[in-house]
Design a protein around this motif. Structure first.
Motif, mmCIF file in Angstrom:
data_model
loop_
_atom_site.group_PDB
_atom_site.id
_atom_site.type_symbol
_atom_site.label_atom_id
_atom_site.label_comp_id
_atom_site.label_asym_id
_atom_site.label_seq_id
_atom_site.Cartn_x
_atom_site.Cartn_y
_atom_site.Cartn_z
ATOM 1 N N GLY A 1 -6.063 -1.285 134.763
ATOM 2 C CA GLY A 1 -5.414 -2.424 135.424
ATOM 3 C C GLY A 1 -4.203 -2.931 134.665
ATOM 4 N N LYS A 2 -3.325 -3.602 135.394
ATOM 5 C CA LYS A 2 -2.106 -4.156 134.796
ATOM 6 C C LYS A 2 -2.078 -5.668 134.993
ATOM 7 C CE LYS A 2 0.704 -0.006 135.576
ATOM 8 N NZ LYS A 2 1.914 0.540 136.247
ATOM 9 N N TYR A 3 -1.572 -6.366 133.996
ATOM 10 C CA TYR A 3 -1.458 -7.818 134.069
ATOM 11 C C TYR A 3 -0.372 -8.222 135.064
ATOM 12 C CZ TYR A 3 -4.427 -8.679 129.978
ATOM 13 O OH TYR A 3 -5.493 -8.768 129.114
ATOM 14 N N PHE A 4 -0.696 -9.219 135.892
ATOM 15 C CA PHE A 4 0.313 -9.787 136.781
ATOM 16 C C PHE A 4 0.497 -11.282 136.537
ATOM 17 C CE2 PHE A 4 -3.691 -10.229 139.055
ATOM 18 C CZ PHE A 4 -3.626 -11.494 139.630
ATOM 19 N N ALA A 5 -0.338 -11.886 135.686
ATOM 20 C CA ALA A 5 -0.198 -13.319 135.402
ATOM 21 C C ALA A 5 -0.925 -13.669 134.110
ATOM 22 C CB ALA A 5 -0.751 -14.155 136.552
ATOM 23 N N TYR A 6 -0.402 -14.675 133.419
ATOM 24 C CA TYR A 6 -1.028 -15.228 132.221
ATOM 25 C C TYR A 6 -1.012 -16.746 132.318
ATOM 26 C CZ TYR A 6 0.098 -10.668 130.074
ATOM 27 O OH TYR A 6 0.223 -9.322 129.788
ATOM 28 N N PHE A 7 -2.056 -17.365 131.757
ATOM 29 C CA PHE A 7 -2.073 -18.821 131.615
ATOM 30 C C PHE A 7 -1.589 -19.146 130.217
ATOM 31 C CE2 PHE A 7 -4.263 -22.796 130.403
ATOM 32 C CZ PHE A 7 -3.847 -23.614 131.434
ATOM 33 N N THR A 8 -0.637 -20.066 130.126
ATOM 34 C CA THR A 8 -0.117 -20.406 128.817
ATOM 35 C C THR A 8 -0.366 -21.866 128.494
ATOM 36 O OG1 THR A 8 1.864 -20.583 127.447
ATOM 37 C CG2 THR A 8 2.201 -20.722 129.821
ATOM 38 N N GLN A 9 -1.030 -22.101 127.394
ATOM 39 C CA GLN A 9 -1.152 -23.435 126.836
ATOM 40 C C GLN A 9 -0.605 -23.408 125.411
ATOM 41 O OE1 GLN A 9 -5.100 -25.083 126.941
ATOM 42 N NE2 GLN A 9 -4.470 -27.041 126.074
ATOM 43 N N PRO B 1 -6.186 -16.788 128.896
ATOM 44 C CA PRO B 1 -6.596 -16.053 130.099
ATOM 45 C C PRO B 1 -5.420 -15.314 130.730
ATOM 46 C CG PRO B 1 -7.385 -18.326 130.163
ATOM 47 C CD PRO B 1 -6.393 -18.245 129.048
ATOM 48 N N GLY B 2 -5.703 -14.102 131.178
ATOM 49 C CA GLY B 2 -4.729 -13.333 131.931
ATOM 50 C C GLY B 2 -5.430 -12.658 133.091
ATOM 51 N N TRP B 3 -4.671 -12.253 134.109
ATOM 52 C CA TRP B 3 -5.273 -11.632 135.289
ATOM 53 C C TRP B 3 -4.614 -10.294 135.556
ATOM 54 C CZ3 TRP B 3 -4.173 -16.742 134.650
ATOM 55 C CH2 TRP B 3 -5.302 -17.585 134.596
#
Length: 321
Positions: free
Chosen positions: A230-238, A220-222
């Motif tokens: 749109g531009k990404y400002f955050a990613y979830f990393t597992q 997931p990214g936001w």
């Protein structure tokens, strides 16, 4: 093995649910330990059982004290024990709002009905009188409203044709003894659960203006802005790009800030693979000690770095008033 969560149990009587929790805690893989059993009744049988199991006990009568005065005494004893969570197991006291607020999201109770049905007393007979085919028990978080906190787990128990309140209660009690330890174990380890962590991040990321979620390399990214630009400002990393830890990737102002953060707190921050060269920072989220206000601040800061100027200008103008 991770450090076990420390639990204080409040009882007023025999403490059968307390006993279920005490015996469950003896398992080597149980994620919690019982550090205190406390009561408003010095003669409570539950205290004698706890003492026999070498668990610290505390008792103080509520007689002659206001609710707030007694709750303060109990709160102080709990804090002194080092407990991180409070578990109610047949504690026959309505708690003051002040006490509940001190333990918000850290106090659990078990109730002999399938909440929200039959809050309060006489739950077994009320279920029978209503013609229900099932009754049961619920573990919930304690709030200032009686038996009204979020339900964490339930077990259904069939109502038999010849049941009276006593027979039904005896079977529900068996269900309680199984449900309570299981739900408590799950709750105290929730902050290491990637799905729970992701939901907490998602709530905060999507609360920001004009944001949406989009996967990037299966994670997931936001983004802020339109679906198209749109531009990404955050990613979830597992497992993003082979990362081992569960974490959040956010933008910094550049490599100097990234290096300073890692130098100041290497247990919390690290340079992520692939994105690290661009000045992104990774924040570990599976330590069990996440400061979610800090995470919200980072998401907002990262959002500002890539958000369209029309959005940041609007916020800057609003902040002036």
């Amino acid at each position: 093995m991770a450090e076990k969560a420390k639990i204080a149990i409040l009882v007023s009587g025999r403490g059968s649910n307390m006993a279920a929790l005490v015996y469950a805690a003896k398992s080597t893989d149980c994620p919690y330990e019982i550090v205190l059993v406390a009561s408003n009744n010095a003669e409570a049988p539950g205290l004698k059982l706890a003492e026999a199991e070498d668990i610290a006990t505390f008792a103080h009568s509520h007689q002659g004290l206001s609710r707030e005065e007694h709750d303060k005494i109990m709160h102080d004893a709990i804090v002194h024990s080092g407990a991180e969570y409070v578990v109610l197991a047949g504690y026959m006291r309505i708690l003051s709002d002040g006490f509940v607020e001190k333990w918000v999201n850290r106090m659990l109770n078990i109730h002999p009905s399938l909440l929200p049905k039959y809050r309060g007393l006489d739950t077994y007979q009320r279920a029978i009188d209503a013609g229900d085919t099932v009754a049961g028990c619920s573990v919930h978080l304690v709030t200032t409203e009686l038996d009204d906190g979020p339900v964490l787990g339930q077990t259904e128990v069939a109502i038999l044709p010849d049941d009276d309140a006593e027979r039904l209660a005896s079977r529900i009690l068996i269900a309680e003894h199984q449900l309570y330890p299981k739900i408590l174990a799950k709750y105290v380890t929730r902050e290491a659960d990637p799905a729970w962590i992701l939901n907490r991040v998602r709530e905060r990321a999507l609360a920001l203006t004009e944001t949406h979620e989009r996967e990037s390399f299966g994670s997931p990214g936001w983004r802020v802005g339109s679906e198209k630009t749109g531009k990404y400002f955050a990613y979830f990393t597992q497992k993003l790009h082979g990362e081992a830890s569960v974490g959040l990737l956010v933008k910094t102002s550049g490599l100097d800030e990234q290096a300073a953060l890692i130098d100041a707190d290497p247990d919390l921050y690290y340079a992520p693979k692939f994105y690290g060269k661009s000045g992104w920072i990774a924040i570990r989220l599976n330590t069990g000690r996440t400061d979610w206000d800090h995470i919200a601040d980072w998401l907002y800061k990262s959002w500002r770095l890539v958000a369209p100027k029309r959005l940041t200008k609007m916020i800057d103008i609003a902040d002036q008033f």
